[in-house]
Design a protein around this motif. Structure first.
Motif, PDB file in Angstrom:
ATOM      1  N   LYS A  38     -37.363-118.495  18.872  1.00 33.44           N
ATOM      2  CA  LYS A  38     -36.295-117.552  19.155  1.00 33.44           C
ATOM      3  C   LYS A  38     -35.700-117.863  20.514  1.00 33.44           C
ATOM      4  N   ILE A  39     -34.441-117.510  20.660  1.00 34.18           N
ATOM      5  CA  ILE A  39     -33.775-117.563  21.951  1.00 34.18           C
ATOM      6  C   ILE A  39     -33.604-116.114  22.391  1.00 34.18           C
ATOM      7  N   VAL A  40     -34.119-115.785  23.567  1.00 37.56           N
ATOM      8  CA  VAL A  40     -33.962-114.440  24.113  1.00 37.56           C
ATOM      9  C   VAL A  40     -32.944-114.538  25.243  1.00 37.56           C
ATOM     10  N   ILE A  41     -31.797-113.870  25.051  1.00 38.85           N
ATOM     11  CA  ILE A  41     -30.725-113.909  26.040  1.00 38.85           C
ATOM     12  C   ILE A  41     -30.679-112.575  26.756  1.00 38.85           C
ATOM     13  N   GLU A  42     -30.768-112.628  28.099  1.00 41.30           N
ATOM     14  CA  GLU A  42     -30.660-111.425  28.910  1.00 41.30           C
ATOM     15  C   GLU A  42     -29.195-111.267  29.310  1.00 41.30           C
ATOM     16  N   LEU A  43     -28.582-110.177  28.855  1.00 40.05           N
ATOM     17  CA  LEU A  43     -27.148-109.971  29.059  1.00 40.05           C
ATOM     18  C   LEU A  43     -26.854-109.497  30.478  1.00 40.05           C
ATOM     19  N   LYS A  44     -25.633-109.780  30.924  1.00 36.59           N
ATOM     20  CA  LYS A  44     -25.231-109.476  32.294  1.00 36.59           C
ATOM     21  C   LYS A  44     -24.157-108.395  32.294  1.00 36.59           C
ATOM     22  N   TYR A  45     -24.335-107.404  33.171  1.00 34.34           N
ATOM     23  CA  TYR A  45     -23.389-106.300  33.298  1.00 34.34           C
ATOM     24  C   TYR A  45     -22.973-106.160  34.758  1.00 34.34           C
ATOM     25  N   THR A  46     -21.804-105.555  34.988  1.00 34.31           N
ATOM     26  CA  THR A  46     -21.348-105.285  36.349  1.00 34.31           C
ATOM     27  C   THR A  46     -22.011-104.006  36.850  1.00 34.31           C
ATOM     28  N   SER A  91     -31.967-122.777  17.304  1.00 38.22           N
ATOM     29  CA  SER A  91     -31.595-124.098  16.807  1.00 38.22           C
ATOM     30  C   SER A  91     -31.082-124.868  18.014  1.00 38.22           C
ATOM     31  N   ASN A  92     -30.967-126.174  17.899  1.00 38.73           N
ATOM     32  CA  ASN A  92     -30.531-126.969  19.044  1.00 38.73           C
ATOM     33  C   ASN A  92     -29.109-126.621  19.471  1.00 38.73           C
ATOM     34  N   MET A  93     -28.228-126.375  18.510  1.00 40.33           N
ATOM     35  CA  MET A  93     -26.848-126.046  18.859  1.00 40.33           C
ATOM     36  C   MET A  93     -26.772-124.683  19.557  1.00 40.33           C
ATOM     37  N   LYS A  94     -27.532-123.701  19.060  1.00 42.92           N
ATOM     38  CA  LYS A  94     -27.535-122.380  19.681  1.00 42.92           C
ATOM     39  C   LYS A  94     -28.127-122.450  21.089  1.00 42.92           C
ATOM     40  N   LYS A  95     -29.153-123.287  21.279  1.00 43.12           N
ATOM     41  CA  LYS A  95     -29.730-123.465  22.614  1.00 43.12           C
ATOM     42  C   LYS A  95     -28.693-124.031  23.576  1.00 43.12           C
ATOM     43  N   ALA A  96     -27.916-125.003  23.105  1.00 46.55           N
ATOM     44  CA  ALA A  96     -26.886-125.605  23.953  1.00 46.55           C
ATOM     45  C   ALA A  96     -25.803-124.592  24.304  1.00 46.55           C
ATOM     46  N   ILE A  97     -25.398-123.762  23.346  1.00 47.23           N
ATOM     47  CA  ILE A  97     -24.387-122.735  23.606  1.00 47.23           C
ATOM     48  C   ILE A  97     -24.931-121.713  24.596  1.00 47.23           C
ATOM     49  N   ALA A  98     -26.189-121.309  24.432  1.00 43.22           N
ATOM     50  CA  ALA A  98     -26.800-120.336  25.347  1.00 43.22           C
ATOM     51  C   ALA A  98     -26.892-120.914  26.765  1.00 43.22           C
ATOM     52  N   GLU A  99     -27.194-122.196  26.893  1.00 49.13           N
ATOM     53  CA  GLU A  99     -27.259-122.838  28.208  1.00 49.13           C
ATOM     54  C   GLU A  99     -25.888-122.857  28.877  1.00 49.13           C
ATOM     55  N   ILE A 100     -24.841-123.100  28.092  1.00 47.74           N
ATOM     56  CA  ILE A 100     -23.479-123.078  28.652  1.00 47.74           C
ATOM     57  C   ILE A 100     -23.140-121.671  29.136  1.00 47.74           C
TER      58      ILE A 100
END
Length: 130
Positions: free
Chosen positions: A57-65, A28-37
């Motif tokens: 769908k929004i595919v988010i690649e998570l970040k780990y140390t 959704s547009n709001m979820k896209k904006a949150i993912a961009e932030i």
């Protein structure tokens, strides 16, 4: 679904607990904006938008140390459908003393608490990320 933002945060939180590399979220547009932030602030590696026959769908690649610890320490939904939470520009909340960010929905778009304070606009506090 009554609260799509809470669903997004829960999907990310659950994926972090089992150390997944990516998480898929209905777009959704709001979820896209949150993912961009989250991407701009360095909490996730990458954000992609995948089109399908529905909304996409929004595919988010998570970040780990290096020690396999998540960069995101926590996600908390603040403003809920049953109890909206608003903040003025001067009363913008500080997350963990400025260590984290608050994501705010303003009349100028979705932005972080620091951006909202700099632009002198208030709005609905959507969530905290640290």
């Amino acid at each position: 679904m009554t609260d799509p933002i809470a669903d997004m945060l829960t999907r990310i939180r659950n994926a972090l607990m089992v150390k997944k590399e990516t998480v898929e979220i209905p777009a959704s547009n709001m979820k896209k904006a949150i993912a961009e932030i989250l991407l701009k602030e360095g909490y996730v590696k990458n954000v992609q938008y995948v089109e399908d026959k529905f909304n996409g769908k929004i595919v988010i690649e998570l970040k780990y140390t290096e020690a396999k610890q998540s960069v995101i320490g926590g996600l908390q939904r603040v403003s809920k459908p049953g109890l909206r939470t608003y903040s003025g520009a001067q009363e913008m909340p500080k997350v963990l003393g400025g260590y984290g960010i608050a994501i705010v929905s303003t009349n100028k778009g979705i932005m972080t608490d620091k951006q909202a304070k700099a632009a002198n606009v208030g709005g609905e506090v959507l969530c905290y990320v640290w």
